[in-house]
Write an enzyme that holds these catalytic residues in place. Structure first.
Site, PDB file in Angstrom:
ATOM      1  N   ASP A  56       0.835  -1.192   0.000  1.00  9.92           N
ATOM      2  CA  ASP A  56       0.000   0.000   0.000  1.00  9.92           C
ATOM      3  C   ASP A  56       0.874   1.247   0.000  1.00  9.92           C
ATOM      4  OD1 ASP A  56      -2.211  -1.598   0.135  1.00  9.92           O
ATOM      5  OD2 ASP A  56      -2.636  -1.223   2.253  1.00  9.92           O
ATOM      6  N   THR A  57       0.325   2.335  -0.487  1.00 15.26           N
ATOM      7  CA  THR A  57       1.071   3.593  -0.537  1.00 15.26           C
ATOM      8  C   THR A  57       1.645   3.967   0.825  1.00 15.26           C
ATOM      9  OG1 THR A  57      -0.223   4.440  -2.399  1.00 15.26           O
ATOM     10  CG2 THR A  57       0.860   6.070  -0.988  1.00 15.26           C
TER      11      THR A  57
END
Length: 219
Positions: A56-57
């Protein structure tokens, strides 16, 4: 452009320490992404390396990159077969009632115009299993080691919120987003077996924002 730390390197693989808040693919609205760094990560090779899996970012830590198409195919097959051993550290927004456990909650994706998409526990979803145990507690927050045996989207985030009953600190989707400027999840270790070669072994140091919460000596 600051260089991204390299945790492991050989002729077919790199493992980098992905910074938090750096997306792997360029966002639709623009802005920096891992793609901006791939040419810099050639390190003398003709081709830029290619991400094998996703983080995930917000998630920091170990990310495997393949340095050629054949390696990408082999590593992708290894992830599909659940061969890599992945170790994550996360900070829970609270203290769980037990010190360890196994979460087995199948996950499914839902979306709405109002809230966008998210993953939810669903009986007919894809199987997902995570083992976890507490490493440390401080100021009403808990550092937990997560060992996911499957690799579903948002698996640890949903399993923390719905399985343990406490979201990750700073998670704006499965929690209230408070307490930290990002979802506090870190890919701390990665081990990938290889046929005829030593395994890929990488460990990413605890990020400064984890240390700032008082967990610097807990890993």
């Amino acid at each position: 452009m600051n260089r991204i730390p390299i945790l492991f390197e050989d002729g077919e693989a790199l493992v980098i320490d992905k910074p938090a808040r750096l997306p792997i693919e360029q966002p639709r609205k623009g802005g920096p992404s891992l793609e901006d760094y791939l040419d810099d990560l050639k390190l003398g090779f003709q081709r830029p390396p290619m991400p094998v899996h996703r983080l995930d970012t917000d998630t920091s830590g170990c990310l495997l990159l393949a340095r050629n198409p054949k390696a990408l195919k082999r590593f992708s097959a290894a992830f599909e077969a659940r061969l890599p051993i992945k170790r994550y550290l996360g900070v829970l927004a609270g203290v769980p009632s037990t010190a360890e456990g196994t979460i087995e909650l199948a996950l499914s994706k839902i979306s709405s115009a109002a809230e966008g998409w998210r993953m939810i526990p669903a009986r007919k979803g894809k199987p997902a299993l995570t083992r976890w145990h507490v490493l440390a507690e401080t100021d009403g927050r808990t550092l937990v080691e997560f060992l996911p045996e499957t690799g579903r989207t948002h698996q640890i985030r949903v399993h923390a919120a719905s399985g343990i009953g406490l979201p990750l600190l700073g998670d704006p989707v499965y929690g209230d987003g408070r307490g930290a400027p990002r979802t506090m999840l870190h890919a701390a270790g990665l081990e990938i077996p290889r046929e005829g070669k030593p395994p890929i072994l990488a460990a990413a140091p605890l990020p400064a924002d984890f240390v700032a919460l008082g967990f610097g000596d807990a890993e």
